[in-house]
Design a protein around this motif. Structure first.
Motif, mmCIF file in Angstrom:
data_model
loop_
_atom_site.group_PDB
_atom_site.id
_atom_site.type_symbol
_atom_site.label_atom_id
_atom_site.label_comp_id
_atom_site.label_asym_id
_atom_site.label_seq_id
_atom_site.Cartn_x
_atom_site.Cartn_y
_atom_site.Cartn_z
ATOM 1 N N LEU A 187 61.231 37.447 -42.182
ATOM 2 C CA LEU A 187 62.298 37.091 -41.240
ATOM 3 C C LEU A 187 61.841 37.226 -39.793
ATOM 4 O O LEU A 187 62.388 36.570 -38.905
ATOM 5 C CB LEU A 187 63.530 37.966 -41.484
ATOM 6 N N ALA A 188 60.858 38.083 -39.541
ATOM 7 C CA ALA A 188 60.349 38.239 -38.178
ATOM 8 C C ALA A 188 59.671 36.968 -37.683
ATOM 9 O O ALA A 188 59.526 36.769 -36.468
ATOM 10 C CB ALA A 188 59.366 39.409 -38.126
ATOM 11 N N ARG A 189 59.271 36.084 -38.595
ATOM 12 C CA ARG A 189 58.585 34.847 -38.211
ATOM 13 C C ARG A 189 59.543 33.803 -37.651
ATOM 14 O O ARG A 189 59.117 32.884 -36.948
ATOM 15 C CB ARG A 189 57.839 34.256 -39.410
ATOM 16 N N ILE A 190 60.841 33.902 -37.973
ATOM 17 C CA ILE A 190 61.781 32.847 -37.572
ATOM 18 C C ILE A 190 62.693 33.289 -36.428
ATOM 19 O O ILE A 190 63.678 32.618 -36.131
ATOM 20 C CB ILE A 190 62.627 32.366 -38.773
ATOM 21 N N CYS A 191 62.423 34.451 -35.816
ATOM 22 C CA CYS A 191 63.188 34.886 -34.652
ATOM 23 C C CYS A 191 62.235 35.562 -33.670
ATOM 24 O O CYS A 191 61.073 35.815 -33.991
ATOM 25 C CB CYS A 191 64.324 35.836 -35.049
ATOM 26 N N SER A 192 62.707 35.849 -32.473
ATOM 27 C CA SER A 192 61.867 36.438 -31.440
ATOM 28 C C SER A 192 62.647 37.514 -30.701
ATOM 29 O O SER A 192 63.827 37.347 -30.393
ATOM 30 C CB SER A 192 61.401 35.365 -30.455
ATOM 31 N N ILE A 193 61.971 38.625 -30.418
ATOM 32 C CA ILE A 193 62.587 39.717 -29.669
ATOM 33 C C ILE A 193 62.825 39.316 -28.218
ATOM 34 O O ILE A 193 63.597 39.936 -27.496
ATOM 35 C CB ILE A 193 61.700 40.976 -29.756
ATOM 36 N N ASP A 194 62.180 38.236 -27.790
ATOM 37 C CA ASP A 194 62.336 37.745 -26.422
ATOM 38 C C ASP A 194 63.758 37.254 -26.159
ATOM 39 O O ASP A 194 64.237 37.290 -25.024
ATOM 40 C CB ASP A 194 61.331 36.609 -26.184
ATOM 41 N N THR A 195 64.443 36.790 -27.201
ATOM 42 C CA THR A 195 65.796 36.241 -27.033
ATOM 43 C C THR A 195 66.891 37.281 -27.242
ATOM 44 O O THR A 195 68.071 36.967 -27.087
ATOM 45 C CB THR A 195 66.029 35.087 -28.020
ATOM 46 N N GLY A 196 66.525 38.507 -27.625
ATOM 47 C CA GLY A 196 67.540 39.537 -27.847
ATOM 48 C C GLY A 196 67.310 40.270 -29.141
ATOM 49 O O GLY A 196 66.213 40.761 -29.407
ATOM 50 N N LEU A 197 68.364 40.354 -29.966
ATOM 51 C CA LEU A 197 68.286 41.094 -31.224
ATOM 52 C C LEU A 197 67.372 40.399 -32.227
ATOM 53 O O LEU A 197 67.138 39.194 -32.145
ATOM 54 C CB LEU A 197 69.678 41.236 -31.838
#
Length: 936
Positions: A187-197
């Motif tokens: 799941l870490a591959r499809i989101c980014s900490i740069d955008t928030g949660l």
């Protein structure tokens, strides 16, 4: 006779003139065989038209009124004999429909409802909505769009002062089950900490809070946006496997599901589960929902009183195909993806008193240690859990926390995304005699330490547990629901009519989940506005909870009310405000098609001429074209110059060609006189005419139809957005500006700071909100433009200055449209002449028809030029939603601007005028001043 002949002869086109024109048009000779063949075809067509019935009237309705009789409609012998044969044929053609009494039988009614929702699924509250709402078919569902009664302001008052209810059961839920580390790794591959949660956020991972984030294709951030989602982790229960719910809009479901199956390698579906038919009691079978074999006679009961064949009963929505796969498993990691759409219902309560509605409607379930009926499975799961002391203690703590909600003044006082699990009794038992308005009781919980602790710490982790996560329990609760008929029968047997109905151990116990919605969090004004609660229920219990909510005085909203809710919160709405994802692209295309069809339906004289108004794209926002043009402007200039000087070769004005190399300096019309000059004044900041040569925009001139592969992104980095937000903040003095920057912890706007941002994101859009300074009502696809120095100077001198006006442009396509009309007239006249000469009509030239297929008067029919410099004010972006805001008391708009253009504008604006822009609606020449803000 003589007078009539004389009058006819003297008139225009009279008898004498007519004879001359006929003699001129008549051919000198004809070919008899061809002429006869053509006339024979016409005679056959005439005979066919005469024989064919042209109207929908029946035979007896064609008779003269004095010959008609009422009995003719059903008794053919009452008709004249010559018409009786035709009447018999008509009667056979008529479909034999059942009478209304037969159609309204419950067995036939539900079967008809199931047939009507094959293409578009109905929610459980559909019939309630269909009687009170305008219904629309969207995303495979039939949904309520807006109430039929006048309730625009009433819905706003409900959101602001009381409670608004919405059915969000059409939202899709995907459940992921597997080991925690395996889930988090992919799941870490499809989101980014740069955008928030992210999914790894500790407060959300514990199951205590709900999280929200934006999904992207694997390892593709910031490109290839999938869409926004919310997620809930099931609290840890000691086992290795964890459960995760991901909730999304139905327009995003397929793309997100495809990406999840790809990253978890879930290619093979699990064995498809086909539910067995549920046998029901004799009384329920008489009131069964659906019978599979319609039209057959009912089987009589045998001597033993049992039916020969058990009847299938469809529970809940009944729209799922049992042969379609809804679960996928990964052979490598063991992760299971389940589609739980329509298995879990979701209601949203919006408003400061939504918790009061909840506490009055729902009551915690009573403990039960013995089965009410050994034959049925009613509440057997609850009896087993009540034997466990730990679970009983947990239920009591959850009930106590739920009762404390009555002591808070607004849901926004709770920590954002708080989750509370609960098991409640049947809400139909607690129905009031008449509609009441739920109000909080502050005296009961005044100066209560527990309420104060709830504000500060929120709900404990263990209280977030709910039995709704267990599919077997949800199935049991759905199948063993007491029917409305049985409940009404019990009410009828009460000794005192209208008194409380106590079901005792027979009362159903329903597991639910309460999730707090924080409302407006960004910005400084109206914090917490629009907060509320989401209620998650098992399927089949939709109307059982809906009607009790209605009886507590809530007002119901549809899709339009949800749109206004997000608009007043100034948050992007799904899928309208996501132009970089596939669902947003599809929405924009559908909107363009509907607006274009509406434009074509108007008479040509009543249409706005968008070419003369300088509006290149009134029905769709060319985001790709906008970002490309700004990137080209930066490369051409090489440095930051004043943006209010568009290139003269790209200005199409009245009386000048579109690519006129000579720019003329003329006086612009003053807004007081209301007159608009035929040309535009094009000067730079020093009043000197610009003469730098700029390359043509052929590479960027193609009309941007926003394909699925976008060549732009939307900036969602919180760090960069906070920096931009600080730069947009207006100031009145230098000292205050320095203090503001230091307070926010942001850097001053220098080239060393913003040039790296430009290089990293050359084609990016930024989500902004705009508030008009004075009068004006922004509309869809309004243009956001950069004011010139003269505009800002005029505004500082005259505070009542509304804004400048755009000079009229020249319609360069008008002569093409007129030429096309003339060609059509000539062809028509030519075809009529050839028909008289008995030659077959000529086929129109395909090339000419294709050439003028998109040529519509008032619309730009060619490839788009440079959109930034087409008008007298440089274009910065477009409005996606705009209207008069009841919350702010002025016109407000939401939209996107080019990041390059925004930095370009802020760099050149004076310190006390930062963030001032101009707004112009597509069908107007008037610009209006607005304040641009970025809320993070």
């Amino acid at each position: 006779k003589g007078q009539n002949r004389g009058e006819r002869g003297r008139g225009r086109g009279g008898w004498q003139g007519g004879r001359q024109s006929v003699s001129e048009e008549m051919p000198k000779y004809i070919t008899v065989s061809t002429f006869a063949q053509a006339r024979a075809a016409e005679i056959n067509a005439m005979l066919k038209a005469v024989a064919q019935k042209s109207s929908n009237s029946l035979v007896f309705q064609t008779l003269p009124r004095h010959m008609r009789r009422r009995a003719m409609s059903h008794n053919i012998k009452r008709l004249p004999r010559r018409l009786q044969e035709i009447a018999r044929k008509e009667k056979k053609e008529q479909s034999k429909t059942k009478c209304r009494k037969a159609r309204r039988r419950h067995i036939n009614l539900v079967a008809e409802f199931n047939r009507r929702q094959r293409k578009n699924i109905w929610l459980e509250t559909h019939i309630w909505h269909a009687k009170r709402f305008h219904m629309v078919k969207k995303w495979g569902y039939c949904l309520g769009d807006s109430p039929t009664e006048k309730s625009y302001r009433a819905c706003y008052r409900a959101m602001t002062k009381h409670c608004l209810l919405q059915d969000l059961s059409y939202y899709c839920c995907l459940e992921l089950t597997g080991r925690e580390n395996e889930l988090l790794k992919q799941l870490a591959r499809i989101c980014s900490i740069d955008t928030g949660l992210t999914f790894e956020e500790s407060c959300c991972l514990s199951g205590r809070f709900e999280g929200s984030l934006n999904l992207y294709r694997a390892d593709r951030y910031p490109e290839d946006m999938l869409g926004p989602v919310t997620f809930i982790w099931k609290p840890r229960d000691g086992s290795e496997n964890r459960q995760l719910w991901i909730w999304m809009h139905p327009a995003l479901k397929q793309s997100i599901l495809k990406e999840l199956k790809a990253i978890f390698q879930c290619s093979e579906p699990e064995e498809i589960y086909i539910p067995e038919p549920i046998t029901t009691s004799v009384q329920e079978e008489k009131q069964m929902d659906v019978v599979l074999s319609l039209g057959k006679k009912r089987k009589k009961e045998d001597k033993e009183g049992e039916k020969a064949v058990p009847v299938k009963k469809i529970i809940g929505d009944g729209t799922r195909d049992p042969f379609q796969s809804y679960t996928w498993i990964s052979q490598t990691t063991g992760i299971v993806i389940s589609d739980r759409t329509m298995e879990i219902l979701r209601y949203r309560l919006i408003g400061p008193l939504s918790h009061s509605v909840l506490t009055e409607t729902l009551k915690a379930a009573s403990l039960q240690t013995e089965m009410a009926d050994s034959e049925t499975k009613l509440n057997n799961w609850w009896v087993e859990n009540c034997k466990d002391s730990e679970k009983v203690s947990l239920h009591q703590r959850q009930s106590a926390t739920f009762e404390l909600l009555e002591g808070i003044s607004s849901p926004s006082e709770m920590p954002p995304g708080t989750i509370l699990g609960l098991t409640v009794g049947d809400p139909r038992v607690n129905l009031p005699k008449k509609k009441t308005k739920a109000m909080p009781d502050f005296e009961k919980y005044q100066d209560n330490d527990k309420v104060r602790q709830l504000y500060l710490e929120g709900v404990p982790v263990d209280c977030a547990h709910s039995f709704i996560w267990d599919q077997d329990i949800c199935k049991n609760v759905t199948e063993n629901k007491i029917s409305e008929q049985d409940l009404n029968h019990m009410r009828a047997q009460l000794l005192v009519p209208g008194s409380h109905l106590d079901l005792g151990p027979c009362e159903s116990k329903i597991p639910i989940l309460l999730v707090q919605q924080p409302g407006k969090m960004a910005g400084e004004d109206r914090p917490g506005w629009g907060s509320g609660w989401d209620v998650y229920l098992p399927k089949g219990w939709g109307m059982a909870f809906w009607i009790p909510f209605i009886y507590r005085g809530v007002r119901v909203g549809g899709l339009q009310e949800a749109l206004k809710h997000s608009e007043y919160q100034r948050t992007p709405h799904t899928p309208n405000d996501f132009p970089d994802c596939q669902a947003g692209v599809q929405f924009a295309k559908e909107l363009e098609t509907s607006l274009l069809e509406k434009f074509k339906r108007r008479p040509p004289a009543k249409r706005a001429n968008y070419v003369k108004l300088g509006t290149l794209s009134p029905f769709i926002c060319p985001w790709g074209q906008l970002t490309k043009n700004w990137e080209r402007r930066m490369k051409a200039s090489g440095e930051f110059v004043h943006p209010s000087s568009p290139h003269p070769e790209h200005c199409a004005t009245e009386g000048h060609s579109f690519c006129d190399s000579k720019a003329e300096v003329v006086k612009e019309a003053s807004p007081e006189t209301g007159e608009v000059e035929d040309t535009m004044e094009i000067t730079n900041s020093e009043g000197v005419l610009r003469t730098e040569d700029v390359t043509a925009t052929q590479d960027f001139g193609e009309r941007d139809k926003t394909t699925t592969t976008n060549d732009f992104i939307v900036l969602r980095s919180e760090k960069l957005l906070m920096q931009l937000s600080a730069w947009c903040y207006p100031t009145a003095g230098k000292d205050r500006r320095v203090r503001l920057i230091s307070r926010l912890g942001q850097k001053e706007m220098t080239e060393d700071v913003f040039l790296p941002i430009l290089m990293s994101y050359p084609r990016a859009l930024v989500w902004v909100n705009l508030s008009l300074l004075r009068k004006g009502n922004p509309e869809l696809h309004a243009m956001i433009c950069i004011p010139t120095e003269d505009d800002l100077l005029h505004l500082s001198r005259d505070k009542l200055f509304c804004g400048p006006q755009e000079p009229k442009h020249r319609d360069i396509f008008k002569h093409k449209v007129q030429k096309l009309k003339e060609e059509k007239k000539k062809k028509k006249k030519k075809n009529n002449t050839k028909a008289l000469e008995s030659d077959p009509p000529s086929v129109p030239d395909k090339e000419t028809t294709e050439e003028h297929e998109d040529l519509i008067l008032g619309l730009w029919s060619d490839a788009l030029p440079d959109v930034t410099s087409h008008c007298s004010r440089t274009l910065l972006g477009y409005v996606t939603r705009g209207d008069f805001s009841l919350a702010a008391g002025c016109g407000e708009a939401l939209g996107f601007v080019s990041l390059t253009g925004l930095l370009y504008m802020l760099h050149n604006q004076p310190a006390d005028k930062k963030g001032l822009v101009l707004l112009r609606t597509p069908a107007s020449l008037q610009y209006r001043f607005a304040r641009l803000n970025i809320e993070v």
